[in-house]
Design a protein around this motif. Structure first.
Motif, mmCIF file in Angstrom:
data_model
loop_
_atom_site.group_PDB
_atom_site.id
_atom_site.type_symbol
_atom_site.label_atom_id
_atom_site.label_comp_id
_atom_site.label_asym_id
_atom_site.label_seq_id
_atom_site.Cartn_x
_atom_site.Cartn_y
_atom_site.Cartn_z
ATOM 1 N N ASP A 26 0.851 -1.153 0.033
ATOM 2 C CA ASP A 26 -0.123 -0.031 0.130
ATOM 3 C C ASP A 26 0.970 1.280 -0.054
ATOM 4 O O ASP A 26 0.661 2.133 -0.685
ATOM 5 N N ASP A 30 0.854 3.972 -2.774
ATOM 6 C CA ASP A 30 0.440 5.334 -2.388
ATOM 7 C C ASP A 30 1.451 6.554 -2.909
ATOM 8 O O ASP A 30 0.930 7.497 -3.242
ATOM 9 N N TRP A 41 -5.127 10.542 -2.534
ATOM 10 C CA TRP A 41 -5.398 9.079 -2.499
ATOM 11 C C TRP A 41 -4.741 8.065 -1.230
ATOM 12 O O TRP A 41 -3.674 8.309 -1.031
ATOM 13 N N THR A 42 -5.482 7.331 -0.604
ATOM 14 C CA THR A 42 -5.122 6.681 0.507
ATOM 15 C C THR A 42 -5.681 5.040 0.102
ATOM 16 O O THR A 42 -6.721 4.906 -0.331
ATOM 17 N N ALA A 44 -7.374 1.564 1.110
ATOM 18 C CA ALA A 44 -8.530 1.127 2.054
ATOM 19 C C ALA A 44 -7.931 0.603 3.307
ATOM 20 O O ALA A 44 -6.820 -0.116 3.384
ATOM 21 N N GLY A 90 -13.590 1.086 1.860
ATOM 22 C CA GLY A 90 -12.957 0.664 0.734
ATOM 23 C C GLY A 90 -13.586 0.591 -0.601
ATOM 24 O O GLY A 90 -12.958 0.501 -1.594
ATOM 25 N N ASP A 93 -13.928 5.364 -3.188
ATOM 26 C CA ASP A 93 -12.628 6.470 -3.411
ATOM 27 C C ASP A 93 -13.173 7.433 -3.368
ATOM 28 O O ASP A 93 -13.510 7.755 -4.580
ATOM 29 N N SER A 94 -13.301 8.194 -2.317
ATOM 30 C CA SER A 94 -13.273 9.803 -2.600
ATOM 31 C C SER A 94 -12.385 10.732 -2.931
ATOM 32 O O SER A 94 -12.377 12.173 -2.919
ATOM 33 N N SER A 95 -11.292 10.182 -3.433
ATOM 34 C CA SER A 95 -10.167 11.167 -3.719
ATOM 35 C C SER A 95 -10.112 11.761 -4.875
ATOM 36 O O SER A 95 -9.498 12.619 -5.229
ATOM 37 N N GLN A 99 -8.889 5.947 -12.268
ATOM 38 C CA GLN A 99 -8.855 4.498 -11.453
ATOM 39 C C GLN A 99 -7.718 3.788 -12.633
ATOM 40 O O GLN A 99 -7.073 2.874 -12.214
ATOM 41 N N LEU A 102 -4.575 4.275 -11.135
ATOM 42 C CA LEU A 102 -4.460 3.393 -9.873
ATOM 43 C C LEU A 102 -4.203 1.917 -10.218
ATOM 44 O O LEU A 102 -3.295 1.453 -9.676
#
Length: 243
Positions: A26, A30, A41-42, A44, A90, A93-95, A99, A102
């Motif tokens: 992670d 990140d 972004w973080t 879950a 999880g 994703d509210s950032s 995708q 990601l």
């Protein structure tokens, strides 16, 4: 029971090790996302262990009288709520991160991040020892004594698994009085006849025998996973030192 360890556990990653390696992955994702322009972004959050703090908490079923008296065969209510909340977070994703970016970061990291390897041999030993234990004379006998104990309390189950897996108790959102009473009786009968200890001793013997036939493979697996854990520890330490 929290201190009991089946022989195979010496060759398979502990929950804490799995968590540490996942955390290292992670951290790398990140960092990749931040470099790609998504510093908010973080990853879950980790899911809490619904089945207890040690493998023994789930392998043989309910065994804690206090929890049974509150929740029957269900997990602790606070842990269940924490688990559900983590799943919800999880899934959303509210950032505002792209995708596709990601997914690329995840692929790039997976190509180089430390990973814990699974072994078909270890999985087979784990499954076989449990399955074979159910047919062992000592376990069959202690199950029969447990069943007789349960029947004396008004419950008709052949084995502890039958009680734990009763369809009446499956709904995760419902804990009935019947479930609680059944689980309390279950724990009492287990304690009276030392069900878990007999079962554990049989599985220990079966796993010891199985491990001897494939010990070199299992030792290699243990070494590989230990190296991944060391690398993960180093990654996490670097992050801490830079913060």
């Amino acid at each position: 029971m929290a201190t009991w360890r089946l022989p195979l556990e010496a060759y398979t990653p502990a929950a804490a090790d799995i968590k540490k390696v996942g955390a290292a992955r992670d951290v790398l994702i990140d960092s990749c996302m931040a470099s790609a322009g998504y510093p908010d972004w973080t990853p879950a959050p980790d899911l809490p262990q619904l089945d207890g703090v040690s493998p023994m908490d789930s392998r043989y079923g309910v065994h804690k009288a206090e929890l049974a008296a509150k929740r029957g065969y269900h997990p602790d209510e606070a842990i269940q709520k924490e688990y559900d909340a983590a799943v919800s977070v999880g899934a959303v994703d509210s950032s505002g991160a792209d995708q596709k970016v990601l997914m690329k970061c995840a692929r790039d990291v997976d190509a180089k991040a430390p990973q814990l390897k699974k072994s078909a041999s270890a999985s087979q030993v784990d499954a076989d020892s449990f399955r074979q234990s159910l047919k062992d004379p000592a376990v069959v006998d202690v199950f029969a004594r447990w069943s007789s104990c349960m029947k004396s309390k008004g419950y008709n189950y052949a084995t502890p698994k039958d009680a734990h897996d009763d369809p009446q108790f499956i709904d995760k959102n419902v804990v009935t009085d019947l479930e609680i009473k059944t689980a309390v009786a279950d724990v009492a009968c287990r304690k009276e006849h030392r069900v878990e200890k007999v079962w554990f001793d049989v599985e220990t013997r079966l796993q010891q025998q199985a491990i001897k036939t494939d010990q070199l493979t299992l030792e290699d697996l243990k070494k590989t996973n230990r190296e991944s854990l060391i690398k993960s520890t180093s990654i996490l330490s670097d992050v801490e030192n830079h913060n």
